[in-house]
Design an enzyme around this catalytic site. Structure first.
Site, PDB file in Angstrom:
ATOM      1  N   HIS A 116     -23.640  66.886  36.842  1.00 46.41           N
ATOM      2  CA  HIS A 116     -24.545  67.331  37.911  1.00 46.41           C
ATOM      3  C   HIS A 116     -26.019  67.178  37.516  1.00 46.41           C
ATOM      4  O   HIS A 116     -26.907  67.359  38.356  1.00 46.41           O
ATOM      5  CB  HIS A 116     -24.272  68.790  38.259  1.00 46.41           C
ATOM      6  CG  HIS A 116     -24.724  69.747  37.214  1.00 46.41           C
ATOM      7  ND1 HIS A 116     -24.071  69.901  36.006  1.00 46.41           N
ATOM      8  CD2 HIS A 116     -25.788  70.590  37.171  1.00 46.41           C
ATOM      9  CE1 HIS A 116     -24.706  70.802  35.269  1.00 46.41           C
ATOM     10  NE2 HIS A 116     -25.750  71.234  35.943  1.00 46.41           N
TER      11      HIS A 116
ATOM     12  N   HIS B 286     -31.823  66.994  38.141  1.00 43.81           N
ATOM     13  CA  HIS B 286     -30.806  68.005  38.468  1.00 43.81           C
ATOM     14  C   HIS B 286     -30.424  67.837  39.925  1.00 43.81           C
ATOM     15  O   HIS B 286     -31.251  67.982  40.817  1.00 43.81           O
ATOM     16  CB  HIS B 286     -31.360  69.411  38.206  1.00 43.81           C
ATOM     17  CG  HIS B 286     -30.319  70.485  38.279  1.00 43.81           C
ATOM     18  ND1 HIS B 286     -29.811  70.941  39.470  1.00 43.81           N
ATOM     19  CD2 HIS B 286     -29.684  71.178  37.300  1.00 43.81           C
ATOM     20  CE1 HIS B 286     -28.910  71.884  39.233  1.00 43.81           C
ATOM     21  NE2 HIS B 286     -28.814  72.035  37.928  1.00 43.81           N
TER      22      HIS B 286
END
Length: 203
Positions: free
Chosen positions: A107, A122
């Site tokens: 992620h 992110h």
């Protein structure tokens, strides 16, 4: 005449196999200096551009970090930068450098530039809780990547339905260690992956 004599002496004194790169430098009071030996040009100090350009990692709308619904990001706990509210499932490299994939969920990832600056990307909010396999890596940990190179792919519609936000943040980590200033680029709030997002002025 003095300038011509200096040029002839330079030509006579050069190495037989040393090529010349012609330069035309006007030195007041000294006349034409003559061509510069290639060796001297090669040994001249390089001019270093102190600006690092950071590009959008995904198509979408530019957000300030304070608009990201995650207090740790909004308060720049992870670093300074900007976010893009993602509108596609392809994440690309915002800078060139060495890729690091520290999380099994994929992620988030970091890229270390040649100047040693760590750029964290992110993807979304609370995406760390999504099952492994949600995000698919297009590259390997430790690869050298270039700007715009695909890094992560995911099913946009499926992930969008599972998380609060797909704001994808581009954060400069340890910013005080590098003494850099983040300068957002002026222009439209809408960007495509690879567009200029902001620059870093290294002081």
């Amino acid at each position: 005449m003095a300038g011509l004599i200096r040029t002839l002496r330079t030509l006579i004194g050069r190495g037989k196999d040393e090529p010349f790169i012609p330069t035309f430098i006007d030195e007041p009071g000294k006349g034409y200096r003559g061509p510069t030996p290639a060796k001297a040009v090669a040994n001249a100090p390089a001019v270093v551009d102190p600006t690092v350009q950071v590009h959008a990692p995904v198509d979408g709308t530019v957000l300030a970090l304070t608009q990201v619904p995650d207090p740790t990001i909004a308060e720049t706990y992870f670093g300074a930068g900007l976010a893009v509210d993602a509108e596609s499932g392809l994440i690309v490299a915002p800078v060139a450098g060495k890729l690091h994939l520290p999380f099994p969920t994929l992620h988030a990832f970091t890229i270390t530039t040649e100047t040693g600056i760590d750029v964290l990307v992110h993807i979304g909010v609370d995406t760390v809780h999504l099952p492994q396999g949600t995000f698919i890596a297009e590259v390997q940990d430790g690869d050298d990547v270039v700007v715009g190179q695909p890094i992560i792919r995911f099913d946009f519609e499926r992930v969008c339905a599972q998380v609060q936000s797909l704001a994808t943040c581009v954060l400069i980590q340890h910013i005080s260690d590098h003494d850099v200033e983040v300068r957002p680029n002026a222009g439209s709030l809408g960007v495509f992956a690879g567009d200029d997002l902001f620059s870093l002025e290294v002081r």
